[in-house]
Design an enzyme around this catalytic site. Structure first.
Site, mmCIF file in Angstrom:
data_model
loop_
_atom_site.group_PDB
_atom_site.id
_atom_site.type_symbol
_atom_site.label_atom_id
_atom_site.label_comp_id
_atom_site.label_asym_id
_atom_site.label_seq_id
_atom_site.Cartn_x
_atom_site.Cartn_y
_atom_site.Cartn_z
ATOM 1 N N ARG A 1 67.860 -64.927 7.264
ATOM 2 C CA ARG A 1 67.337 -66.171 8.408
ATOM 3 C C ARG A 1 68.120 -66.317 9.326
ATOM 4 N NH1 ARG A 1 67.958 -70.566 5.375
ATOM 5 N NH2 ARG A 1 69.459 -71.294 6.654
ATOM 6 N N TYR B 1 46.167 -71.222 26.607
ATOM 7 C CA TYR B 1 46.056 -70.568 25.271
ATOM 8 C C TYR B 1 45.506 -72.067 24.303
ATOM 9 C CZ TYR B 1 46.716 -68.840 20.349
ATOM 10 O OH TYR B 1 46.516 -68.765 19.224
ATOM 11 N N LYS C 1 50.902 -59.298 21.078
ATOM 12 C CA LYS C 1 50.306 -58.755 22.128
ATOM 13 C C LYS C 1 50.554 -57.434 22.660
ATOM 14 C CE LYS C 1 47.850 -62.645 21.416
ATOM 15 N NZ LYS C 1 48.757 -63.380 20.617
ATOM 16 N N ASP D 1 54.964 -68.983 30.042
ATOM 17 C CA ASP D 1 54.396 -67.855 28.963
ATOM 18 C C ASP D 1 54.117 -66.534 29.625
ATOM 19 O OD1 ASP D 1 52.983 -66.402 27.147
ATOM 20 O OD2 ASP D 1 52.008 -68.290 26.285
#
Length: 384
Positions: free
Chosen positions: A54, A107, A204, A179
């Site tokens: 982690r 978005y 994406k 973004d």
């Protein structure tokens, strides 16, 4: 990062940054370190700085170094999804009572995060047209800690002048967050234009093959990078090693894919402007697009996303989506295959009734890298 200066050319950096040959075998592709914990060389003696995946994992480290190099940043961080990256950023930057300016086109998941999650712990937000610097300046308050931008925006393909907004944000003491998912660092590098933080959905264009979910933050300031890394570890929504490896693989072909996406999208947009059933085409590569000149200044080319509106309203738009054959009806974007969707009922259903509500007759395309004649023919038959 030792290999950051292998080359100044994007294509070379994309293939080599973070991708050091395995010291044990010489493998030219970083291994998938599918491991949770690491043997320590005595109490507190971490081998290579790794103790628990982690906190850090060598495969994720390779991706994070690659991301930082591609965006020209000081620190890159990889997350389990784009929204996980956004959540970590907001909880690092903001405290109850702080304010954020968000775009009037964004978005749906980002809007939901602000409207339904972040607002519950006392963070305020207001909406502005980020293509209008004066509107952004007017929306900033003494409590504003961040200005949030998508350019090109989702789904209306709006363009924001990053350099202008970076100056406005800096004057107010706020961070400019961009973004960069729709453009990718191949087409646009916001940090070089003055942004403080870049956000990506790695799902994406960076991954590029619709086979991985991931997110990223890249920052210009080392101290902010360390603070984000602390919160990333504390909150735990990190990219797994297999996901990091898949994104690294996708990035190696990012440049050639984005060139083809952009070429195909340009031809699709031009065809749609001539179609009798199409009432409006939204693509920054078209000279009539209101953000065309700014996009041409800050982008290498105009990307693979095209939106358009059709005569006949919402039902007609839905029917176009349903009739497509080469274009797959589905959410997401940025893969090698072409996708078509109805934002109002799919990706942007969460903004219904808000200032970000999208037109009901809107269709959004993610133009893939298939043969352009097949894509054009499919859209023509879908439009009827």
């Amino acid at each position: 990062m030792s290999d950051r200066h292998i080359s100044q050319h994007f294509e070379t950096v994309a293939i080599h940054a973070g991708n050091t040959a395995d010291p044990l075998t010489g493998a030219v592709v970083p291994p998938i370190y599918q491991v949770s914990t690491y043997k320590q060389d005595g109490v507190g003696g971490l081998r290579g700085g790794y103790e628990y995946s982690r906190s850090a994992n060598p495969t994720r480290t390779a991706l994070e170094e690659n991301l930082a190099a591609l965006e020209g940043g000081r620190r890159g961080l990889a997350f389990a999804s784009g929204l996980a990256a956004e959540d970590c950023l907001l909880r690092t930057l903001l405290s109850p009572g702080d304010h954020v300016v968000i775009p009037n086109d964004a978005y749906g998941g980002t809007f939901r995060l602000f409207a339904k999650v972040v607002s519950r712990w006392g963070v305020e937000w207001s909406v502005a047209d980020t293509s209008d610097p004066a509107a952004v300046r007017a929306a900033i308050t003494p409590k504003t800690k961040a200005v949030w931008v998508e350019t090109p925006s989702n789904p209306l393909l709006g363009i924001t002048d990053i350099a202008s907004l970076s100056q406005i944000a800096r004057e107010s003491g706020a961070k400019l967050v961009v973004d960069n998912t729709f453009a990718s660092p191949y087409l646009q590098q916001p940090l070089a234009l003055g942004a403080d933080i870049v956000v990506h959905s790695l799902t994406k264009y960076m991954g590029g093959h619709s086979d991985v979910v991931g997110g990223a933050l890249v920052v210009a300031d080392q101290a902010l990078g360390e603070e984000l890394a602390y919160h990333q570890n504390a909150m735990g929504a990190v990219a797994g090693p297999m996901d990091a490896w898949l994104v690294l693989r996708g990035i190696k072909t990012l440049a050639v894919r984005m060139d083809r996406h952009s070429e195909n999208a340009t031809q699709v947009a031009e065809m749609l402007t001539r179609h009798a059933r199409v009432t409006r085409v939204l693509y920054p590569g078209l000279p009539e697009h209101p953000g065309h000149e700014i996009a041409a200044k800050q982008m290498k080319s105009f990307g693979g996303m095209v939106s358009f509106q059709v005569e006949g309203g919402e039902e007609a738009a839905v029917e176009v989506c349903n009739r497509a054959k080469v274009f797959t009806l589905g959410e997401s974007l940025g893969g090698v295959e072409s996708l078509i969707e109805h934002p109002g009922r799919m990706t942007h259903a969460s903004v219904a009734g808000s200032l970000l509500e999208v037109p009901a007759d809107l269709v959004r395309l993610s133009v893939g890298i298939e043969n352009i004649d097949d894509l054009l023919q499919d859209l023509k038959q879908a439009l009827g």
